[in-house]
Design a protein around this motif. Sequence first.
Motif, PDB file in Angstrom:
ATOM      1  N   ILE A   3       0.848  -1.188   0.000  1.00  0.00           N
ATOM      2  CA  ILE A   3       0.000   0.000   0.000  1.00  0.00           C
ATOM      3  C   ILE A   3       0.885   1.239   0.000  1.00  0.00           C
ATOM      4  CG2 ILE A   3      -1.971  -1.127   1.113  1.00  0.00           C
ATOM      5  CD1 ILE A   3      -1.306   0.374   3.654  1.00  0.00           C
ATOM      6  N   LEU A  29      -0.326  -1.433  10.915  1.00  0.00           N
ATOM      7  CA  LEU A  29      -0.424  -1.507   9.452  1.00  0.00           C
ATOM      8  C   LEU A  29       0.720  -2.328   8.891  1.00  0.00           C
ATOM      9  CD1 LEU A  29      -1.450   2.128   8.420  1.00  0.00           C
ATOM     10  CD2 LEU A  29      -2.758   0.046   7.990  1.00  0.00           C
ATOM     11  N   TYR A  90      -4.449   0.231  -2.409  1.00  0.00           N
ATOM     12  CA  TYR A  90      -4.848   1.195  -1.386  1.00  0.00           C
ATOM     13  C   TYR A  90      -3.752   2.225  -1.180  1.00  0.00           C
ATOM     14  CZ  TYR A  90      -7.879  -2.744  -0.138  1.00  0.00           C
ATOM     15  OH  TYR A  90      -8.768  -3.780  -0.174  1.00  0.00           O
ATOM     16  N   VAL A  92      -2.777   5.257   1.978  1.00  0.00           N
ATOM     17  CA  VAL A  92      -3.054   5.983   3.210  1.00  0.00           C
ATOM     18  C   VAL A  92      -2.354   7.328   3.056  1.00  0.00           C
ATOM     19  CG1 VAL A  92      -2.801   6.064   5.710  1.00  0.00           C
ATOM     20  CG2 VAL A  92      -3.205   3.863   4.574  1.00  0.00           C
ATOM     21  N   ARG A 131      -8.034   2.901  -3.815  1.00  0.00           N
ATOM     22  CA  ARG A 131      -8.916   3.241  -2.699  1.00  0.00           C
ATOM     23  C   ARG A 131      -8.109   4.058  -1.701  1.00  0.00           C
ATOM     24  NH1 ARG A 131     -12.587   0.051   1.151  1.00  0.00           N
ATOM     25  NH2 ARG A 131     -13.554   1.828   2.182  1.00  0.00           N
ATOM     26  N   PHE A 133      -7.467   6.162   1.810  1.00  0.00           N
ATOM     27  CA  PHE A 133      -7.788   6.287   3.228  1.00  0.00           C
ATOM     28  C   PHE A 133      -6.977   7.452   3.772  1.00  0.00           C
ATOM     29  CE2 PHE A 133      -8.627   1.928   2.207  1.00  0.00           C
ATOM     30  CZ  PHE A 133      -9.718   1.560   2.980  1.00  0.00           C
ATOM     31  N   GLN A 137      -8.623   7.467   8.893  1.00  0.00           N
ATOM     32  CA  GLN A 137      -9.375   6.286   8.460  1.00  0.00           C
ATOM     33  C   GLN A 137      -8.503   5.039   8.367  1.00  0.00           C
ATOM     34  OE1 GLN A 137     -10.431   7.985   4.702  1.00  0.00           O
ATOM     35  NE2 GLN A 137     -12.506   8.450   5.384  1.00  0.00           N
ATOM     36  N   ALA A 138      -7.241   5.141   8.749  1.00  0.00           N
ATOM     37  CA  ALA A 138      -6.310   4.020   8.589  1.00  0.00           C
ATOM     38  C   ALA A 138      -6.774   2.786   9.357  1.00  0.00           C
ATOM     39  CB  ALA A 138      -4.907   4.428   9.014  1.00  0.00           C
ATOM     40  N   LYS A 140      -9.734   1.731   9.612  1.00  0.00           N
ATOM     41  CA  LYS A 140     -10.705   1.034   8.766  1.00  0.00           C
ATOM     42  C   LYS A 140      -9.980   0.047   7.853  1.00  0.00           C
ATOM     43  CE  LYS A 140     -14.251   4.623   8.524  1.00  0.00           C
ATOM     44  NZ  LYS A 140     -14.979   5.539   7.638  1.00  0.00           N
ATOM     45  N   LEU A 141      -8.819   0.439   7.368  1.00  0.00           N
ATOM     46  CA  LEU A 141      -8.016  -0.445   6.520  1.00  0.00           C
ATOM     47  C   LEU A 141      -7.541  -1.647   7.330  1.00  0.00           C
ATOM     48  CD1 LEU A 141      -6.767  -0.991   3.775  1.00  0.00           C
ATOM     49  CD2 LEU A 141      -4.882   0.525   4.389  1.00  0.00           C
ATOM     50  N   LYS A 144     -10.404  -4.011   7.662  1.00  0.00           N
ATOM     51  CA  LYS A 144     -10.587  -4.705   6.388  1.00  0.00           C
ATOM     52  C   LYS A 144      -9.574  -5.841   6.256  1.00  0.00           C
ATOM     53  CE  LYS A 144     -10.802  -3.643   1.423  1.00  0.00           C
ATOM     54  NZ  LYS A 144     -11.822  -4.628   1.181  1.00  0.00           N
ATOM     55  N   ALA A 145      -8.334  -5.579   6.627  1.00  0.00           N
ATOM     56  CA  ALA A 145      -7.285  -6.607   6.563  1.00  0.00           C
ATOM     57  C   ALA A 145      -7.597  -7.758   7.494  1.00  0.00           C
ATOM     58  CB  ALA A 145      -5.934  -5.999   6.904  1.00  0.00           C
TER      59      ALA A 145
END
Length: 154
Positions: A3, A29, A90, A92, A131, A133, A137-138, A140-141, A144-145
């Motif tokens: 990402i 992350l 993605y 960030v 997408r 972020f 909003q990180a 949220k990623l 999702k992961a």
Amino acid sequence: MNILISSCLTGLCCRYDGGGKTLSCLPELMQHFHMVPFCPEIYGGMPTPRSPAERQGTQVICKNGKDVTAAYQRGAEEALKIVHLYHCPYAVLKERSPSCGFGQIYDGSFSGCLVAGSGVTAELLAKNGVRIFGESQAKKLLKKAAAESRQTVL
């Protein structure tokens, strides 16, 4: 998975003021993704530190009045090359930035007022299917992961 991440969010000192802003959830992350740090302003040829800049319509203007639109566009194009090279679905990105802001940026008056809009890089990446972020909003990623990891195990 790779990402793209704004270099300043990794703590690298590349912001307009010469500083960085380390993302609090960066270690988490990094447990799920391979980070590809990138600063569109630097790749566009801007120095660090540099005069603050804001979008004014399709242009990017420094507080001192200098038009730096071409540098910001060059940096955005380089970001897109990196996204394609490293297959980054993605990104960030630093919120409110004239490069990386997505959904909300400063209004161009240097008064601190926010308006709906996106930075030059965020806009180009989104148009090309990345997408985006913002740093707020990180997490949220991360969710999702985690959800994708659970689905893979099942």
